[in-house]
Design a protein around this motif. Structure first.
Motif, PDB file in Angstrom:
ATOM      1  N   SER A   4       1.004  -0.974  -0.129  1.00  0.00           N
ATOM      2  CA  SER A   4      -0.335  -0.007  -0.350  1.00  0.00           C
ATOM      3  C   SER A   4       1.042   0.942  -0.166  1.00  0.00           C
ATOM      4  O   SER A   4       0.938   2.406  -0.471  1.00  0.00           O
ATOM      5  N   GLY A   5       2.021   1.392  -0.193  1.00  0.00           N
ATOM      6  CA  GLY A   5       3.091   1.960   0.170  1.00  0.00           C
ATOM      7  C   GLY A   5       3.559   3.156   1.526  1.00  0.00           C
ATOM      8  O   GLY A   5       4.582   3.536   2.256  1.00  0.00           O
ATOM      9  N   GLU A   6       2.341   1.959   2.627  1.00  0.00           N
ATOM     10  CA  GLU A   6       2.493   2.730   4.072  1.00  0.00           C
ATOM     11  C   GLU A   6       4.001   2.432   4.631  1.00  0.00           C
ATOM     12  O   GLU A   6       4.662   0.687   4.216  1.00  0.00           O
ATOM     13  N   PRO A   7       4.317   2.884   5.464  1.00  0.00           N
ATOM     14  CA  PRO A   7       5.788   2.207   6.385  1.00  0.00           C
ATOM     15  C   PRO A   7       5.878   1.025   6.564  1.00  0.00           C
ATOM     16  O   PRO A   7       4.452   0.636   7.009  1.00  0.00           O
ATOM     17  N   TYR A   8       6.420   0.204   6.326  1.00  0.00           N
ATOM     18  CA  TYR A   8       5.877  -1.586   7.029  1.00  0.00           C
ATOM     19  C   TYR A   8       5.477  -1.522   7.854  1.00  0.00           C
ATOM     20  O   TYR A   8       4.899  -2.655   8.816  1.00  0.00           O
ATOM     21  N   ILE A   9       6.173  -1.049   9.304  1.00  0.00           N
ATOM     22  CA  ILE A   9       6.194  -0.612  11.074  1.00  0.00           C
ATOM     23  C   ILE A   9       4.943  -1.020  10.785  1.00  0.00           C
ATOM     24  O   ILE A   9       4.117  -1.669  12.318  1.00  0.00           O
TER      25      ILE A   9
END
Ligand code: MN
Length: 751
Positions: free
Chosen positions: A57-62
Motif C-alpha cells: 500500500s506504500g505505508e511504512p512496513y512497521i
C-alpha cells in the motif's frame, strides 16, 4: 520512494500514534513498567530493522507488526511475551536480525515463538498436498507454544484486512487459504470473533458479488431490524431489572459468511432466514452464581415469550470442546417471528469472543488444561499418521471441526466429547486405541449393546473388551471419529501387511515344490487370474489360505497364459456391444471402437497392462492405433492403416481394443526413413549432421547407396512423436539435392 521532509515527519508521528494505541490496548495485560520497557525495546528494534521497507500500500512496513501486536493484545488477550514476538515477527525473515539476537535481547521464549513463526511463514502454498503438510507443521509447532499459532492468526487477520492492495490472483490465494485453514483453526481455538471476521473477509474476495449483495440487504433491513430489536428487548429489560439482575443486552447480526452458508446449504432466501440476528444477554455475575442466574434469566424470558422446545442449547452444563459456554433458546416474538436469545455471563462472553487466552485469564496461569487436552488429541491423531497421509489428516481434522458434538460419560463420570453420530466403538477409541482394537461391545446406561450402537449425548458408556478381538474391515462402516478411522485403517493395513509377508513366502515355497521360479511378472498375471488389484492382495489371500496350492497349480498348468488373454478381453470388452461386432468390415469396426469408453493408454507407465508394438507397421506416438489381444504375446499395437488391420478387424473384431497415446514421457520409438536425391559431395554428411546435431535425433543404423549420380539412403532413427518425425522429414526435404524423403513401413521397405 521520495518523501518530503514534512511527509516523513507526519509519518513518524503516525507510527508513534499507532505504537501508543498498541500500548493502550495492552494496558489490561501489562501493568508492570518493566514489561512496558521491554515492549518499547522491541518496538525500537523492529522500527529500525524495517525502516527502509514499505508495504504494498506504500505505508511504512512497521504499521503491520504494530497492528498484529495490537490484535494479539486486544482481540486475543495475550501478554508481554506474545506482544514482543508479534512486534518482531517479520524481522528474522525479512531483515538482518537473527534468532540469536532475539534470544540475547528478549530471551528463549521469544526466540522460540519467532522461530516457529518464521518456519511457518513462506512454506504456505495453495496446493492441497503441500497445504496439508504445512498444516501438520503448524500443529506440531503449535504444540510447542500455542502462541505461535495465535500470532500467526493475528498476522493473517491483519493481512486480510489490508488485502486490497494485493494483486487479484494473490488475493484469491490468500483468501482461499484463510477460508480453508485459518478460519477453522481460529474456530478450533475458540476465537469466534476472529473466525467470523476471517470468513467474511475471505468471502469478500472469493465471492465479491455474493458478499456485496448480502451486505446491501443487511444495510437496507437494518433500520427495521433495530426497531424490532428495541421493541422485542423492552419487556425483557424491564423484567430482568425488576429482578435486580445486572446485565447488558446486545443485538448481534449473523456474519455475512454464515448467512451465505444458510442460503446456500438450506436453500432459504435471505428474507426467510429467521436467525439473521440473535439477542445476547450478558450477565454481570460472580462465577459461583453464573449458572443459577443464567437459568433464572432463561425462566424470566420464557415467561414473556414462548420458547421453541427443540431449540434449547445448553452449553453451560456441557461446554463445547473449544471452550464455548452459553445458553441458547429460540422464542416466539409477538409478531410471530422466531428470535434466538443467547444468555451467558460476562466471563463466558469474553471466552467466546477471545477464546482460550481469556479462558486462562479466568483460570489463572496454570489453567491451560482445556487447550492442553485439545493439543493432546491433535498430537495423538498425528502420531497415527504416516508421512504422505497429511491430507487425510486434514480431512479428518476438518471432519471433527465441523461436526456437531455429543457429550458422553465414562463409568467414572468423566466427560468425553465426540462428533455426533459416534458409536460405542468410537467411544472405545476415544478412551484408548488399544481399548478400541479389542472392543467387543458396550454397556450403554447399563444396557448391553453392540459396538456399532450409536450414542446419544448424556450416555454413560462402559466398554466390554477381549484380548482376542481384532479390528475388522466393516468397523470402518460405522465409526465417525477421525481418531477411530485412522487407527482402524492403520491396524488393518498392518495386519494385512503381516499376513501378506507370510503369504509371499508361502507362494515361493509352493513354487519351489513345483520347480517354478517365482517372478514378479507371474505374480502380476496371477492378480488378473484371481481378479485382484495389487500384489499385497494376492499375497494376503495366499497367506490367509483363500488361494491354495491347487489354485496356484491350476494357474500354471493351463490358465497361466489363457487367463491373461481372458483378463484383457474382459477388461476391454465388458460392453456387450463389442461382442456383437460382426465381421462387417474394418472401417465400421474402427468407427464403433472409437465410441467406446475403455481404452488402453499407451506410454503411460502406470498402466499395468503390457503391450508391444506390432512389427508389421511400427507405430509411433501420434499414429492412429488400435490394440489387438493376442493369445501368447499380450496386446499388440497396430496402426489403423496397417496392411494387416483389415483382416484383424474383420475376423477378430472382439479382440480389438481402443488404444490411445498419452502425451507425457514417451520413450523414443524406432522408425525407418528413406531418402533419395542427387549424389553430391558431402551429402551423407549434411544429412546425418542435420539429423543428429540440429534435430538431436539418434540414428540407429544407416546405409547409403549411389548409382549414376542418384543416391538412396535408409536409416532407422529414434523419434518421439509423429510431429517430431514430420518436422524432421520436412527439414531433410529442404536439404539441397534431396528429392524425396519418406517414412518406411514394412511394405515399402521390402520393395
Ligand atoms: Mn507478518
Amino acid at each position: 520512494m521520495n518523501l518530503t521532509e514534512e511527509a516523513l515527519l507526519l509519518e513518524n508521528a503516525e507510527i508513534l500514534r499507532r505504537y501508543r494505541g498498541l500500548l493502550r490496548a495492552a494496558s489490561k495485560q501489562i501493568s508492570d513498567p518493566a514489561d512496558k520497557k521491554k515492549i518499547r525495546k522491541a518496538f525500537n528494534l523492529a522500527l529500525d530493522a524495517h525502516k527502509d521497507m514499505r508495504r504494498k500500500s506504500g505505508e511504512p512496513y512497521i504499521f503491520h507488526p504494530i497492528a498484529v501486536a495490537r490484535i494479539v493484545a486486544e482481540e486475543i488477550g495475550l501478554g508481554t511475551t506474545a506482544i514482543i514476538a508479534s512486534v518482531l515477527h517479520d524481522t528474522v525473515e525479512d531483515t538482518d536480525l537473527t534468532l540469536d539476537d532475539m534470544e540475547r535481547l528478549f530471551g528463549k521464549k521469544v526466540r522460540n515463538i519467532i522461530d516457529g513463526l518464521t518456519k511457518i511463514e513462506g512454506v504456505f502454498d495453495f496446493t492441497e498436498s503441500i497445504q496439508a503438510e504445512n498444516f501438520k507443521k503448524i500443529i506440531l509447532t503449535l504444540s510447542e507454544d500455542v502462541r505461535v499459532i495465535l500470532i500467526k492468526i493475528a498476522d493473517r487477520l491483519h493481512n486480510m484486512r489490508t488485502l486490497d492492495h494485493m494483486r487479484r490472483d494473490k488475493q484469491l490465494k490468500i483468501a482461499s487459504e484463510t477460508m480453508y485453514l485459518y478460519a477453522p483453526l481460529a474456530h478450533r481455538l475458540g476465537l469466534f470473533n476472529i473466525k467470523s471476521e476471517l470468513e467474511d473477509l475471505a468471502l469478500r474476495y472469493l465471492e465479491p458479488d455474493v458478499y456485496n449483495e448480502i451486505e446491501q440487504k443487511l444495510q437496507k433491513s437494518k433500520e427495521v431490524r433495530d426497531r424490532f430489536i428495541t421493541s422485542f428487548v423492552g419487556p425483557i429489560r424491564r423484567a430482568l431489572s425488576a429482578d435486580n439482575l445486572r446485565f447488558d443486552v446486545k443485538g448481534r447480526t449473523k456474519s455475512i459468511h454464515s448467512i451465505w452458508n444458510k442460503i446456500k446449504n438450506k436453500g432459504v432466501p435471505f428474507d426467510e432466514i429467521y436467525d439473521i440476528f440473535a439477542i445476547r444477554i450478558i450477565l454481570d455475575v460472580v462465577p459461583e452464581k453464573e449458572k443459577a442466574e443464567i437459568w433464572r434469566t432463561y425462566s424470566i424470558i420464557t415467561d414473556i415469550y414462548q420458547p421453541k422446545p427443540d431449540r434449547l442449547r445448553d452449553w453451560i452444563s456441557f461446554p463445547r470442546a473449544n471452550g464455548y459456554e452459553s445458553l441458547h433458546t429460540t422464542v416466539m416474538s409477538p409478531t410471530g417471528k422466531w428470535v434466538e436469545v443467547q444468555i451467558r455471563s460476562r466471563r463466558m462472553d469474553e471466552v467466546a469472543e477471545k477464546g482460550y487466552a481469556a479462558h486462562w485469564k479466568y483460570k489463572g496461569e496454570n489453567g491451560e488444561t482445556g487447550l492442553d487436552e485439545w493439543l493432546l488429541k491433535v498430537r495423538e491423531l498425528l502420531d497415527n499418521f504416516r508421512e504422505g497421509e497429511a491430507l487425510e489428516l486434514l480431512d479428518s481434522f476438518k471432519l471433527n471441526l465441523f461436526n456437531d458434538e455429543i457429550y458422553l460419560f465414562t463409568p467414572k463420570g468423566e466427560l468425553r466429547t465426540l462428533p455426533a453420530g459416534s458409536t460405542a466403538l468410537d467411544f472405545a477409541y476415544e478412551i484408548h486405541s488399544e481399548l478400541g482394537d479389542h472392543c467387543l461391545g458396550a454397556k450403554v446406561n447399563n444396557k448391553l449393546l453392540p459396538l456399532s450402537h450409536k450414542l446419544a449425548s448424556g450416555d454413560q458408556v462402559e466398554i466390554i473388551s477381549s484380548s482376542r478381538q481384532r479390528p475388522h474391515e466393516d468397523w470402518l462402516g460405522f465409526v465417525v471419529s477421525g481418531k477411530a478411522k485412522t487407527r482402524i485403517k492403520s491396524a488393518l493395513k498392518e495386519e494385512k501387511r503381516k499376513v501378506a509377508e507370510e503369504g509371499k513366502e508361502i507362494l515361493k515355497r509352493k513354487l519351489r515344490r513345483l520347480k517354478i521360479n517365482y517372478s514378479d511378472a507371474d505374480a502380476q498375471k496371477m492378480l488378473q487370474h484371481f481378479g485382484l488389484d495389487e500384489p499385497l492382495d494376492l499375497f494376503y489371500q495366499i497367506g490367509k489360505g483363500g488361494i491354495g496350492s491347487q489354485q496356484i497349480r491350476d494357474f500354471y498348468k493351463n490358465e497361466g497364459v489363457r487367463s491373461w488373454y481372458k483378463y484383457l478381453s474382459q477388461k476391454f470388452s465388458r460392453n456387450p456391444e463389442i461382442k456383437k461386432r460382426t465381421a462387417a468390415g474394418g472401417k465400421e469396426i474402427l468407427q464403433k471402437i472409437k465410441q467406446e469408453e475403455n481404452q488402453l493408454l499407451l506410454g503411460d507407465n502406470l498402466d499395468a497392462v503390457d503391450y508391444n508394438l506390432a512389427p508389421c507397421c511400427n507405430p509411433i506416438p501420434g499414429d492412429e492405433v488400435f490394440g489387438f489381444v493376442t493369445v501368447n504375446e499380450g496386446i499388440k499395437i497396430h496402426k489403423t492403416n496397417c496392411p494387416n488391420a483389415v483382416s484383424l478387424l474383420s475376423n477378430y473384431a472382439y479382440r480389438v481394443i481402443k488404444a490411445k497415446w498419452t502425451g507425457s514421457q514417451i520413450p523414443a520409438f524406432l522408425v525407418g526413413i528413406y531418402i533419395t536425391g542427387f549424389d553430391e559431395v558431402g551429402m551423407v554428411n549434411r544429412i546425418t549432421k542435420l539429423i543428429s546435431n540440429q534435430m538431436k535425433v539418434n540414428i540407429r543404423s544407416l546405409s547409403f547407396d549411389s548409382n549414376d549420380g542418384i543416391f538412396e539412403g535408409r536409416m532407422t532413427l529414434f523419434v518421439e512423436h509423429t510431429r517430431h518425425l514430420d518436422e524432421l522429414l520436412n527439414k531433410i526435404k529442404e536439404v539441397k539435392g534431396v528429392l524425396r524423403v519418406e517414412r518406411i513401413t514394412e511394405n515399402s521397405s521390402n520393395t
